[in-house]
Structure formats: structure tokens, C-alpha cells
Design a protein around this motif. Structure first.
Motif, mmCIF file in Angstrom:
data_model
loop_
_atom_site.group_PDB
_atom_site.id
_atom_site.type_symbol
_atom_site.label_atom_id
_atom_site.label_comp_id
_atom_site.label_asym_id
_atom_site.label_seq_id
_atom_site.Cartn_x
_atom_site.Cartn_y
_atom_site.Cartn_z
ATOM 1 N N ASP A 167 0.878 -1.170 0.000
ATOM 2 C CA ASP A 167 0.000 0.000 0.000
ATOM 3 C C ASP A 167 0.917 1.223 0.000
ATOM 4 O O ASP A 167 1.483 1.570 1.035
ATOM 5 N N THR A 168 1.079 1.838 -1.168
ATOM 6 C CA THR A 168 2.010 2.959 -1.280
ATOM 7 C C THR A 168 1.345 4.150 -1.946
ATOM 8 O O THR A 168 0.434 4.003 -2.749
ATOM 9 N N ARG A 169 1.851 5.314 -1.590
ATOM 10 C CA ARG A 169 1.456 6.569 -2.229
ATOM 11 C C ARG A 169 2.695 7.171 -2.861
ATOM 12 O O ARG A 169 3.790 7.064 -2.305
ATOM 13 N N ASP A 170 2.488 7.810 -4.003
ATOM 14 C CA ASP A 170 3.618 8.364 -4.726
ATOM 15 C C ASP A 170 3.192 9.648 -5.412
ATOM 16 O O ASP A 170 2.005 9.835 -5.720
ATOM 17 N N ARG A 171 4.154 10.522 -5.656
ATOM 18 C CA ARG A 171 3.896 11.774 -6.357
ATOM 19 C C ARG A 171 4.994 11.943 -7.400
ATOM 20 O O ARG A 171 6.177 11.879 -7.060
ATOM 21 N N GLN A 172 4.583 12.148 -8.657
ATOM 22 C CA GLN A 172 5.553 12.327 -9.737
ATOM 23 C C GLN A 172 5.303 13.653 -10.436
ATOM 24 O O GLN A 172 4.152 14.073 -10.606
ATOM 25 N N ILE A 173 6.379 14.276 -10.888
ATOM 26 C CA ILE A 173 6.271 15.537 -11.617
ATOM 27 C C ILE A 173 5.766 15.247 -13.022
ATOM 28 O O ILE A 173 6.283 14.369 -13.710
ATOM 29 N N LEU A 174 4.743 15.987 -13.442
ATOM 30 C CA LEU A 174 4.222 15.843 -14.800
ATOM 31 C C LEU A 174 4.761 16.921 -15.730
ATOM 32 O O LEU A 174 5.251 16.619 -16.815
ATOM 33 N N THR A 175 4.627 18.179 -15.332
ATOM 34 C CA THR A 175 5.063 19.274 -16.205
ATOM 35 C C THR A 175 5.834 20.326 -15.417
ATOM 36 O O THR A 175 5.628 20.512 -14.220
ATOM 37 N N LEU A 176 6.699 21.009 -16.141
ATOM 38 C CA LEU A 176 7.475 22.118 -15.591
ATOM 39 C C LEU A 176 7.172 23.361 -16.407
ATOM 40 O O LEU A 176 6.855 23.280 -17.603
ATOM 41 N N ASN A 177 7.309 24.537 -15.790
ATOM 42 C CA ASN A 177 7.136 25.779 -16.548
ATOM 43 C C ASN A 177 8.471 26.160 -17.198
ATOM 44 O O ASN A 177 9.466 25.435 -17.082
ATOM 45 N N THR A 178 8.526 27.302 -17.839
ATOM 46 C CA THR A 178 9.738 27.720 -18.546
ATOM 47 C C THR A 178 10.900 28.002 -17.596
ATOM 48 O O THR A 178 12.054 27.970 -18.021
ATOM 49 N N ASN A 179 10.601 28.250 -16.342
ATOM 50 C CA ASN A 179 11.649 28.492 -15.342
ATOM 51 C C ASN A 179 12.113 27.198 -14.666
ATOM 52 O O ASN A 179 12.927 27.240 -13.755
ATOM 53 N N GLY A 180 11.556 26.078 -15.085
ATOM 54 C CA GLY A 180 11.933 24.796 -14.496
ATOM 55 C C GLY A 180 11.231 24.499 -13.187
ATOM 56 O O GLY A 180 11.646 23.608 -12.451
ATOM 57 N N ARG A 181 10.160 25.214 -12.901
ATOM 58 C CA ARG A 181 9.385 24.962 -11.673
ATOM 59 C C ARG A 181 8.209 24.051 -11.991
ATOM 60 O O ARG A 181 7.653 24.084 -13.079
ATOM 61 N N VAL A 182 7.830 23.276 -10.996
ATOM 62 C CA VAL A 182 6.762 22.296 -11.181
ATOM 63 C C VAL A 182 5.426 22.999 -11.412
ATOM 64 O O VAL A 182 5.071 23.933 -10.695
ATOM 65 N N ARG A 183 4.680 22.522 -12.409
ATOM 66 C CA ARG A 183 3.341 23.041 -12.683
ATOM 67 C C ARG A 183 2.266 22.008 -12.344
ATOM 68 O O ARG A 183 1.163 22.367 -11.941
ATOM 69 N N GLU A 184 2.580 20.726 -12.562
ATOM 70 C CA GLU A 184 1.602 19.665 -12.297
ATOM 71 C C GLU A 184 2.298 18.449 -11.707
ATOM 72 O O GLU A 184 3.426 18.135 -12.074
ATOM 73 N N TYR A 185 1.571 17.796 -10.804
ATOM 74 C CA TYR A 185 2.004 16.522 -10.239
ATOM 75 C C TYR A 185 0.961 15.467 -10.579
ATOM 76 O O TYR A 185 -0.226 15.763 -10.724
ATOM 77 N N ALA A 186 1.415 14.230 -10.652
ATOM 78 C CA ALA A 186 0.504 13.077 -10.709
ATOM 79 C C ALA A 186 0.611 12.385 -9.355
ATOM 80 O O ALA A 186 1.712 12.057 -8.903
ATOM 81 N N LEU A 187 -0.523 12.203 -8.702
ATOM 82 C CA LEU A 187 -0.573 11.501 -7.421
ATOM 83 C C LEU A 187 -0.995 10.065 -7.687
ATOM 84 O O LEU A 187 -1.952 9.824 -8.433
ATOM 85 N N PHE A 188 -0.302 9.114 -7.090
ATOM 86 C CA PHE A 188 -0.607 7.703 -7.280
ATOM 87 C C PHE A 188 -0.875 7.052 -5.932
ATOM 88 O O PHE A 188 -0.216 7.371 -4.940
ATOM 89 N N GLN A 189 -1.805 6.127 -5.938
ATOM 90 C CA GLN A 189 -1.973 5.223 -4.808
ATOM 91 C C GLN A 189 -1.994 3.819 -5.398
ATOM 92 O O GLN A 189 -2.831 3.506 -6.246
ATOM 93 N N ARG A 190 -1.042 3.016 -4.958
ATOM 94 C CA ARG A 190 -0.922 1.646 -5.447
ATOM 95 C C ARG A 190 -1.204 0.700 -4.284
ATOM 96 O O ARG A 190 -0.629 0.848 -3.207
ATOM 97 N N PHE A 191 -2.079 -0.258 -4.539
ATOM 98 C CA PHE A 191 -2.487 -1.194 -3.502
ATOM 99 C C PHE A 191 -2.538 -2.586 -4.111
ATOM 100 O O PHE A 191 -3.076 -2.763 -5.201
ATOM 101 N N SER A 192 -1.960 -3.550 -3.425
ATOM 102 C CA SER A 192 -2.058 -4.934 -3.899
ATOM 103 C C SER A 192 -2.416 -5.830 -2.717
ATOM 104 O O SER A 192 -1.996 -5.589 -1.576
ATOM 105 N N PHE A 193 -3.207 -6.853 -3.024
ATOM 106 C CA PHE A 193 -3.697 -7.739 -1.975
ATOM 107 C C PHE A 193 -4.008 -9.109 -2.565
ATOM 108 O O PHE A 193 -4.090 -9.287 -3.784
ATOM 109 N N VAL A 194 -4.172 -10.072 -1.686
ATOM 110 C CA VAL A 194 -4.602 -11.413 -2.044
ATOM 111 C C VAL A 194 -5.620 -11.830 -0.985
ATOM 112 O O VAL A 194 -5.521 -11.423 0.177
ATOM 113 N N VAL A 195 -6.620 -12.614 -1.393
ATOM 114 C CA VAL A 195 -7.624 -13.108 -0.442
ATOM 115 C C VAL A 195 -7.610 -14.626 -0.504
ATOM 116 O O VAL A 195 -7.680 -15.218 -1.581
#
Length: 179
Positions: A84-112
Motif C-alpha cells: 500500500d504505497t502513495r507516490d507523487r511524480q512531476i508531470l510538467t514544468l514551466n519555462t523556469n523549471g518549476r513544477v506546474r503539475e504533479y501526478a498523485l498515485f496510490q498503489r495497492f495490492s492484496f490477495v484473499v
């Protein structure tokens, strides 16, 4: 007098359109999502005691009439959380190299498995993704928005887990003995 007749006609058409819309919506088969129909009477969840995901899943499972037990041996089904993990990745940068958008992820794996160790649901991965814009001038607001998006992803994850649990079919003793 002529305008009052036109107003009545327009008013009558509006009522007719609203009635037609109501009839169409009632005939489309829409209904509220009810409690999950799970194929077992008790389940053990493999979450840590302080897990907010575990608490929300437990509440939804109990609302469907299934008992959540602490002892895996007394449960008909046992869910093991593989990751069960959460992650944040950079999607886009502006012309100054600063972050404009992030992608947030939640990954979960299980077995029953059932209480004998027979797999009911094989290892399953669920990945959720949300995109958030970023503005360093609104740092606190963006942190709150990120937390809200993670809560939304958690609720979505609980519903996906419940759908997978509802679709599972525990093996009967006859089917297990034939293998």
C-alpha cells in the motif's frame, strides 16, 4: 390576453418537458449503490490497526452484514495486504523549471484466501491516479488539495476492493477436492 395564453402554453410545455425527463430518468435503471453482497460471512483484514484505509474498508464491509474478525483462523476469508504505497511524480514544468503539475498515485495490492489457505482472489494490483496543478504561491492550499485527493482515492480504492470481493467465488469443498 394573448400574452397570458402564450405564457400558459410555455408553462405547460415546461411541465411536459420536466415530466418527460423524470420518466426517462426513472426508466433508465439508475439506482443508488447499496451495501456490497459479499460471498462470505466473516473476513480478517490484514491492515495495521492505525490504517485509515483499513478502518474505512472495515466500516463498509460491516455495513454489508459481514463480520470483520481479528483472528484469521476463525474467518471464512483472509485478506493479506501485499503493498500500500502513495507516490507523487512531476508531470510538467514551466519555462523556469518549476513544477506546474504533479501526478498523485496510490498503489495497492492484496490477495484473499480462505481459512485453509486456498486462494479466493489471486494477487491483485489496484493503481489510482489523480493530477494536481501546483503553485508555489499557494503552498498550504495545494497541500490541503493533495490531502483531499488522497482521501478521494482511498474511498475509490475501498469501492474497488469491495467490488472485487463481491465478484469473488470461494471454492466449495467439492471443487477443491477435484483439484
Amino acid at each position: 390576453m394573448h400574452t397570458s395564453l402564450q405564457q400558459r402554453i410555455v408553462h405547460g410545455r415546461q411541465w411536459l418537458l420536466m415530466l418527460a425527463a423524470a420518466l426517462l430518468l426513472s426508466a433508465c435503471g439508475f439506482h443508488m449503490r447499496g451495501p456490497a453482497n459479499l460471498p462470505f460471512k466473516s473476513i480478517n483484514l490484514g491492515f495495521s490497526p492505525g490504517s485509515t484505509l483499513g478502518v474505512e474498508l472495515k466500516r463498509n464491509i460491516q455495513a454489508s452484514g459481514v463480520q470483520v474478525v481479528d483472528d484469521a483462523k476463525s474467518a471464512e476469508a483472509v485478506m493479506q495486504v501485499l503493498s500500500d504505497t502513495r507516490d507523487r511524480q512531476i508531470l510538467t514544468l514551466n519555462t523556469n523549471g518549476r513544477v506546474r503539475e504533479y501526478a498523485l498515485f496510490q498503489r495497492f495490492s492484496f490477495v484473499v484466501k480462505d481459512n485453509k489457505g486456498v486462494i479466493i482472489i489471486p494477487p491483485t494490483n489496484v493503481t489510482l491516479r489523480r493530477v494536481i496543478t501546483y503553485d508555489e504561491n499557494q503552498e498550504l492550499a495545494k497541500q490541503a488539495e493533495e490531502a483531499l485527493l488522497y482521501r478521494d482515492m482511498q474511498s475509490d480504492l475501498v469501492q474497488q476492493i469491495l467490488r472485487r470481493l463481491s465478484a469473488s467465488k470461494p471454492k466449495t469443498d467439492d471443487a477443491a477436492s477435484m483439484e
